[in-house]
Design a protein around this motif. Structure first.
Motif, PDB file in Angstrom:
ATOM      1  N   ARG A 157       0.836  -1.151  -0.002  1.00 19.26           N
ATOM      2  CA  ARG A 157       0.130   0.214   0.167  1.00 19.26           C
ATOM      3  C   ARG A 157       0.822   1.275  -0.069  1.00 19.26           C
ATOM      4  NH1 ARG A 157      -4.848  -1.642   4.417  1.00 19.26           N
ATOM      5  NH2 ARG A 157      -5.642  -3.335   2.785  1.00 19.26           N
ATOM      6  N   ILE A 158       1.875   1.257   1.046  1.00 17.77           N
ATOM      7  CA  ILE A 158       2.842   2.338   1.061  1.00 17.77           C
ATOM      8  C   ILE A 158       3.405   2.514  -0.528  1.00 17.77           C
ATOM      9  CG2 ILE A 158       4.998   3.410   1.913  1.00 17.77           C
ATOM     10  CD1 ILE A 158       3.925   2.076   4.423  1.00 17.77           C
ATOM     11  N   GLN A 210       1.795   6.724  -6.725  1.00 11.43           N
ATOM     12  CA  GLN A 210       0.785   7.528  -7.365  1.00 11.43           C
ATOM     13  C   GLN A 210       1.153   8.963  -7.090  1.00 11.43           C
ATOM     14  OE1 GLN A 210      -2.573   6.027  -4.905  1.00 11.43           O
ATOM     15  NE2 GLN A 210      -3.312   4.840  -6.543  1.00 11.43           N
ATOM     16  N   PHE A 211       1.833   9.577  -5.888  1.00 12.08           N
ATOM     17  CA  PHE A 211       2.161  10.766  -5.943  1.00 12.08           C
ATOM     18  C   PHE A 211       3.530  10.904  -6.456  1.00 12.08           C
ATOM     19  CE2 PHE A 211      -0.362  10.258  -1.899  1.00 12.08           C
ATOM     20  CZ  PHE A 211      -1.550  11.326  -2.474  1.00 12.08           C
ATOM     21  N   ARG A 212       4.121   9.919  -7.239  1.00 17.58           N
ATOM     22  CA  ARG A 212       5.266  10.166  -8.025  1.00 17.58           C
ATOM     23  C   ARG A 212       6.419  10.918  -7.232  1.00 17.58           C
ATOM     24  NH1 ARG A 212       3.971  10.027 -13.379  1.00 17.58           N
ATOM     25  NH2 ARG A 212       1.621  10.332 -13.716  1.00 17.58           N
ATOM     26  N   PHE A 247      12.125   8.281  -2.166  1.00 13.72           N
ATOM     27  CA  PHE A 247      12.432   7.306  -1.157  1.00 13.72           C
ATOM     28  C   PHE A 247      13.340   6.154  -1.593  1.00 13.72           C
ATOM     29  CE2 PHE A 247       8.735   9.611   0.286  1.00 13.72           C
ATOM     30  CZ  PHE A 247       8.900   9.609   1.629  1.00 13.72           C
ATOM     31  N   ASP A 248      13.297   5.995  -2.485  1.00 11.02           N
ATOM     32  CA  ASP A 248      14.367   4.599  -3.067  1.00 11.02           C
ATOM     33  C   ASP A 248      15.696   5.018  -3.002  1.00 11.02           C
ATOM     34  OD1 ASP A 248      14.859   1.984  -4.108  1.00 11.02           O
ATOM     35  OD2 ASP A 248      15.740   3.280  -6.032  1.00 11.02           O
ATOM     36  N   LYS A 249      15.919   6.512  -3.151  1.00 11.53           N
ATOM     37  CA  LYS A 249      17.484   7.054  -3.046  1.00 11.53           C
ATOM     38  C   LYS A 249      17.690   7.036  -1.623  1.00 11.53           C
ATOM     39  CE  LYS A 249      18.467   7.651  -7.383  1.00 11.53           C
ATOM     40  NZ  LYS A 249      19.704   7.238  -8.170  1.00 11.53           N
ATOM     41  N   ILE A 250      16.801   7.418  -0.819  1.00  8.51           N
ATOM     42  CA  ILE A 250      16.995   7.464   0.785  1.00  8.51           C
ATOM     43  C   ILE A 250      17.348   6.047   1.350  1.00  8.51           C
ATOM     44  CG2 ILE A 250      15.891   7.961   3.095  1.00  8.51           C
ATOM     45  CD1 ILE A 250      14.387   9.980   1.592  1.00  8.51           C
ATOM     46  N   PHE A 251      16.577   5.136   0.816  1.00  6.02           N
ATOM     47  CA  PHE A 251      16.759   3.453   1.195  1.00  6.02           C
ATOM     48  C   PHE A 251      18.098   3.183   0.890  1.00  6.02           C
ATOM     49  CE2 PHE A 251      11.924   3.324   1.635  1.00  6.02           C
ATOM     50  CZ  PHE A 251      11.770   3.478   2.960  1.00  6.02           C
TER      51      PHE A 251
END
Length: 139
Positions: free
Chosen positions: A6-7, A13-15, A20-24
């Motif tokens: 879901r996250i 959806q919010f593009r 977040f991928d770069k942060i992880f």
């Protein structure tokens, strides 16, 4: 639907999923610093793709990325040779990513074989083409 799914869906959806991928990736990169450094010290001649490519396709465990590719390639060859002579054949790795498995094939097959890799990611193909000369790569 699981919470993680879901996250992920909301981030898409919010593009903002790439942010977040770069942060992880950055967190994982920092956490694996010692393991990556030890691997590079033990394997100074290992040619590895950029860390982010390994992260995208295999996590950031350099040792597993590097050692499991050889085992996987040997397993594939043993599987195929049950059904077909591996002399004068073409091997295609469809979705080769940064070449984890296909890079091993030329050294495991006889010299009459040709190896090819394809992927939709032009960055992977560019890196593979420059760093794995025994294999022909195409987008």
């Amino acid at each position: 639907m699981k919470v993680k799914s879901r996250i992920s869906l909301l981030l898409r959806q919010f593009r903002i999923i790439r942010i977040f991928d770069k942060i992880f990736f950055s967190i994982c990169y920092i956490k694996t610093y010692k393991k990556r450094k030890a691997f590079k010290k033990s394997n100074p001649n290992a040619i590895l793709p950029p860390a982010y490519y390994i992260y995208e396709t295999f996590g950031l465990d350099y040792n597993q990325f590097y050692t499991l590719n050889d085992e996987a390639a040997k397993w594939l060859i043993s599987f195929f040779e049950k059904y077909k002579s591996l002399h004068e054949i073409n091997i295609l790795d469809w979705g080769c990513g940064p070449g984890r498995i296909i890079r091993q094939m030329p050294s495991l097959l006889d010299k009459t074989c040709q190896c090819y890799g394809t992927d939709y990611n032009s960055k992977y193909i560019e890196w593979c083409s420059k760093n794995i000369p025994e294999v022909t790569f195409k987008l």
